[in-house]
Design a protein around this motif. Sequence first.
Motif, PDB file in Angstrom:
ATOM      1  N   CYS A  62      -8.400  -5.604  -4.313  1.00 26.08           N
ATOM      2  CA  CYS A  62      -8.071  -5.040  -3.002  1.00 26.08           C
ATOM      3  C   CYS A  62      -6.673  -4.441  -3.004  1.00 26.08           C
ATOM      4  O   CYS A  62      -6.452  -3.343  -2.479  1.00 26.08           O
ATOM      5  CB  CYS A  62      -8.160  -6.130  -1.921  1.00 26.08           C
ATOM      6  SG  CYS A  62      -9.828  -6.556  -1.427  1.00 26.08           S
ATOM      7  N   ARG A  63      -5.721  -5.162  -3.593  1.00 28.90           N
ATOM      8  CA  ARG A  63      -4.340  -4.688  -3.597  1.00 28.90           C
ATOM      9  C   ARG A  63      -4.186  -3.442  -4.468  1.00 28.90           C
ATOM     10  O   ARG A  63      -3.417  -2.533  -4.129  1.00 28.90           O
ATOM     11  CB  ARG A  63      -3.412  -5.812  -4.068  1.00 28.90           C
ATOM     12  CG  ARG A  63      -3.379  -6.975  -3.088  1.00 28.90           C
ATOM     13  CD  ARG A  63      -2.378  -8.035  -3.475  1.00 28.90           C
ATOM     14  NE  ARG A  63      -2.287  -9.047  -2.429  1.00 28.90           N
ATOM     15  CZ  ARG A  63      -1.445 -10.086  -2.441  1.00 28.90           C
ATOM     16  NH1 ARG A  63      -0.595 -10.230  -3.458  1.00 28.90           N
ATOM     17  NH2 ARG A  63      -1.428 -10.950  -1.451  1.00 28.90           N
ATOM     18  N   ALA A  66      -5.602  -0.706  -2.413  1.00 29.01           N
ATOM     19  CA  ALA A  66      -4.674  -0.382  -1.328  1.00 29.01           C
ATOM     20  C   ALA A  66      -3.447   0.362  -1.847  1.00 29.01           C
ATOM     21  O   ALA A  66      -2.921   1.257  -1.165  1.00 29.01           O
ATOM     22  CB  ALA A  66      -4.248  -1.658  -0.609  1.00 29.01           C
ATOM     23  N   ASP A  67      -2.991   0.025  -3.057  1.00 29.40           N
ATOM     24  CA  ASP A  67      -1.829   0.712  -3.626  1.00 29.40           C
ATOM     25  C   ASP A  67      -2.108   2.204  -3.807  1.00 29.40           C
ATOM     26  O   ASP A  67      -1.226   3.051  -3.593  1.00 29.40           O
ATOM     27  CB  ASP A  67      -1.451   0.090  -4.977  1.00 29.40           C
ATOM     28  CG  ASP A  67      -0.750  -1.247  -4.814  1.00 29.40           C
ATOM     29  OD1 ASP A  67      -0.237  -1.515  -3.713  1.00 29.40           O
ATOM     30  OD2 ASP A  67      -0.730  -2.025  -5.779  1.00 29.40           O
ATOM     31  N   ARG A  70      -1.786   3.720  -0.455  1.00 27.92           N
ATOM     32  CA  ARG A  70      -0.375   3.746  -0.032  1.00 27.92           C
ATOM     33  C   ARG A  70       0.323   4.974  -0.615  1.00 27.92           C
ATOM     34  O   ARG A  70       1.130   5.629   0.055  1.00 27.92           O
ATOM     35  CB  ARG A  70       0.348   2.482  -0.482  1.00 27.92           C
ATOM     36  CG  ARG A  70       0.114   1.274   0.390  1.00 27.92           C
ATOM     37  CD  ARG A  70       1.070   0.157   0.033  1.00 27.92           C
ATOM     38  NE  ARG A  70       0.595  -1.083   0.595  1.00 27.92           N
ATOM     39  CZ  ARG A  70      -0.211  -1.955  -0.019  1.00 27.92           C
ATOM     40  NH1 ARG A  70      -0.592  -1.702  -1.261  1.00 27.92           N
ATOM     41  NH2 ARG A  70      -0.617  -3.041   0.576  1.00 27.92           N
ATOM     42  N   ARG A  83       5.062  -1.987  -0.497  1.00 28.10           N
ATOM     43  CA  ARG A  83       4.114  -3.102  -0.652  1.00 28.10           C
ATOM     44  C   ARG A  83       4.684  -4.314   0.080  1.00 28.10           C
ATOM     45  O   ARG A  83       5.802  -4.735  -0.195  1.00 28.10           O
ATOM     46  CB  ARG A  83       3.893  -3.446  -2.119  1.00 28.10           C
ATOM     47  CG  ARG A  83       3.357  -2.311  -2.942  1.00 28.10           C
ATOM     48  CD  ARG A  83       3.148  -2.727  -4.391  1.00 28.10           C
ATOM     49  NE  ARG A  83       1.857  -3.349  -4.605  1.00 28.10           N
ATOM     50  CZ  ARG A  83       1.664  -4.587  -5.011  1.00 28.10           C
ATOM     51  NH1 ARG A  83       2.710  -5.382  -5.216  1.00 28.10           N
ATOM     52  NH2 ARG A  83       0.457  -5.078  -5.204  1.00 28.10           N
ATOM     53  N   TYR A  85       3.597  -7.515   0.067  1.00 20.39           N
ATOM     54  CA  TYR A  85       3.065  -8.800  -0.387  1.00 20.39           C
ATOM     55  C   TYR A  85       4.158  -9.784  -0.772  1.00 20.39           C
ATOM     56  O   TYR A  85       5.226  -9.393  -1.259  1.00 20.39           O
ATOM     57  CB  TYR A  85       2.138  -8.581  -1.587  1.00 20.39           C
ATOM     58  CG  TYR A  85       1.049  -7.580  -1.341  1.00 20.39           C
ATOM     59  CD1 TYR A  85       0.116  -7.775  -0.340  1.00 20.39           C
ATOM     60  CD2 TYR A  85       0.972  -6.405  -2.107  1.00 20.39           C
ATOM     61  CE1 TYR A  85      -0.882  -6.838  -0.106  1.00 20.39           C
ATOM     62  CE2 TYR A  85      -0.027  -5.476  -1.888  1.00 20.39           C
ATOM     63  CZ  TYR A  85      -0.945  -5.698  -0.875  1.00 20.39           C
ATOM     64  OH  TYR A  85      -1.922  -4.774  -0.639  1.00 20.39           O
ATOM     65  N   THR A 107      -2.426  -9.852   3.082  1.00 17.08           N
ATOM     66  CA  THR A 107      -3.779  -9.944   2.532  1.00 17.08           C
ATOM     67  C   THR A 107      -4.818  -9.688   3.610  1.00 17.08           C
ATOM     68  O   THR A 107      -5.786  -8.946   3.409  1.00 17.08           O
ATOM     69  CB  THR A 107      -3.993 -11.328   1.906  1.00 17.08           C
ATOM     70  OG1 THR A 107      -3.040 -11.530   0.855  1.00 17.08           O
ATOM     71  CG2 THR A 107      -5.396 -11.444   1.332  1.00 17.08           C
ATOM     72  N   ASP A 110      -4.930  -6.108   4.639  1.00 17.59           N
ATOM     73  CA  ASP A 110      -5.695  -5.305   3.683  1.00 17.59           C
ATOM     74  C   ASP A 110      -7.183  -5.333   4.010  1.00 17.59           C
ATOM     75  O   ASP A 110      -7.858  -4.301   3.970  1.00 17.59           O
ATOM     76  CB  ASP A 110      -5.477  -5.835   2.265  1.00 17.59           C
ATOM     77  CG  ASP A 110      -4.129  -5.436   1.688  1.00 17.59           C
ATOM     78  OD1 ASP A 110      -3.402  -4.683   2.362  1.00 17.59           O
ATOM     79  OD2 ASP A 110      -3.801  -5.890   0.581  1.00 17.59           O
ATOM     80  N   TRP A 113      -7.869  -3.300   7.015  1.00 17.51           N
ATOM     81  CA  TRP A 113      -7.802  -1.874   6.685  1.00 17.51           C
ATOM     82  C   TRP A 113      -9.081  -1.409   5.989  1.00 17.51           C
ATOM     83  O   TRP A 113      -9.572  -0.302   6.256  1.00 17.51           O
ATOM     84  CB  TRP A 113      -6.596  -1.602   5.790  1.00 17.51           C
ATOM     85  CG  TRP A 113      -6.636  -0.239   5.179  1.00 17.51           C
ATOM     86  CD1 TRP A 113      -6.340   0.950   5.784  1.00 17.51           C
ATOM     87  CD2 TRP A 113      -7.032   0.097   3.840  1.00 17.51           C
ATOM     88  NE1 TRP A 113      -6.514   1.996   4.914  1.00 17.51           N
ATOM     89  CE2 TRP A 113      -6.942   1.498   3.720  1.00 17.51           C
ATOM     90  CE3 TRP A 113      -7.444  -0.660   2.750  1.00 17.51           C
ATOM     91  CZ2 TRP A 113      -7.251   2.153   2.536  1.00 17.51           C
ATOM     92  CZ3 TRP A 113      -7.758  -0.007   1.570  1.00 17.51           C
ATOM     93  CH2 TRP A 113      -7.652   1.378   1.469  1.00 17.51           C
ATOM     94  N   THR A 197      -3.445   4.110   7.666  1.00 14.81           N
ATOM     95  CA  THR A 197      -3.242   3.447   6.372  1.00 14.81           C
ATOM     96  C   THR A 197      -1.863   2.825   6.277  1.00 14.81           C
ATOM     97  O   THR A 197      -1.708   1.664   5.875  1.00 14.81           O
ATOM     98  CB  THR A 197      -3.447   4.463   5.234  1.00 14.81           C
ATOM     99  OG1 THR A 197      -4.779   4.967   5.287  1.00 14.81           O
ATOM    100  CG2 THR A 197      -3.205   3.817   3.881  1.00 14.81           C
ATOM    101  N   LEU A 201      -1.344  -1.117   5.924  1.00 14.42           N
ATOM    102  CA  LEU A 201      -0.979  -1.499   4.558  1.00 14.42           C
ATOM    103  C   LEU A 201       0.521  -1.632   4.340  1.00 14.42           C
ATOM    104  O   LEU A 201       0.946  -2.211   3.337  1.00 14.42           O
ATOM    105  CB  LEU A 201      -1.537  -0.473   3.564  1.00 14.42           C
ATOM    106  CG  LEU A 201      -3.056  -0.338   3.506  1.00 14.42           C
ATOM    107  CD1 LEU A 201      -3.447   0.624   2.397  1.00 14.42           C
ATOM    108  CD2 LEU A 201      -3.722  -1.689   3.289  1.00 14.42           C
TER     109      LEU A 201
END
Length: 427
Positions: A62-63, A66-67, A70, A83, A85, A107, A110, A113, A197, A201
Amino acid sequence: MAPQITHVGAGMMTRLRIVPLALGLALGSQLGLVPLVLVIVSASLIPLGVGVPAVIGSIAMCRWFADLHRGVAGSLLGREVARPYRPIRREDNWLARFRIAGADPATWRDLCWLVANLVVGLVTNLLVVSLLLAGLFYVTLPVWWRWLPPGSDVGSVGAFRAQTEADTLWLALLGLGIWIFWIWVTPRLMWLNAIVTAGLLGPTEIEVANAQLTTRVTQLSESRAVSVDTHAAELRRIERDLHDGAQARLVALGMSLGMAEETVDDNPEAAKQLLAEARESTTSALAELRNLVRGIHPPVLADRGLEGALQALALASPAKVTVAIDVPGRPPEPVESAVYFAIAEALTNVAKYSGADNVWLRLSYTDGKLVAVVGDDGRGGASVEPGGGLHGLERRLAAFDGTLLVTSPLGGPTVVFLEVPCALTPA
């Protein structure tokens, strides 16, 4: 207020280049189902034990997903989407990683999103593509309608029937209107997608404030450590100068006076000579004490202020120094002293190493910061290295949250920038 997107310009060709990106984002919005389903399935397996590493792996996916978004959102908005996190260390075990990731609000944002992007990402990006294709279809209709068999339905749903040339011209005008609307709405649709987004995020205001606070605490801790080290080094220097200079002179003075006292009756001439030596020792001790005091806080600063002290430094320099000072007030004494010694050290380095004929010194006050620039037309090649004079300047200024920047290409010129935040008092 109209959205400003740096990646989306005003030209038609620029918007056409957005179409493949919009198509990819529409496809990507649906691909987000994969990590979302993996997280849900992995969470259901937690009671069986294998769910913990599976959740961590699916969250990592997921991350990563998402990156990617981003980066796209940041390029569209013209700013970085950070980021948010919480850090996970490599030495943490599976359970610790699961606990950190599960307790991280980012988390859960995310996952929200991924759900929101299924709708927003698909609708906004498909509209960009579909409006362009619809406009293209109707604008080109007068060209190719003649090749259709009579009575054929025109369009995918048969909403219109082009029986005459006039009908197709009206539809071409409709297509032109759709194109104009597409030109206007494309950056707004892309902005909407990017802002959703970035909002979900990116870090929240509280997270940004906490990060800034953490950074500030770290800077203050480092600044305090530098200040303590600088203060300790200064005390050691004063102690060494007193021990090796004035103290030695005073010891010699006491010995000379003692010997003169013993010989004054038997040998008056020798006593006079010893007293003369004592007087010289006194003069030397006073001179060394004055130099020591100047090294702590130069009297010229107290008498004439920073501007007068810098003028005196310029006059004492062997090179020709052009001075320009525009400071509407007087900084605090500690800052004044630090800047004075930093500029004095810079001018000393110029005299020792640069071989410059012309030197310039500028001092100004801008945006709450005292800014000094020392430049020369010498040979260049200066750099900030541990243990060097410029590194000492950097450490001295760091105690006041000041910064030092040196530009010195080979062949010159060398320019040293000093910047210290402070408040001024009326002169």
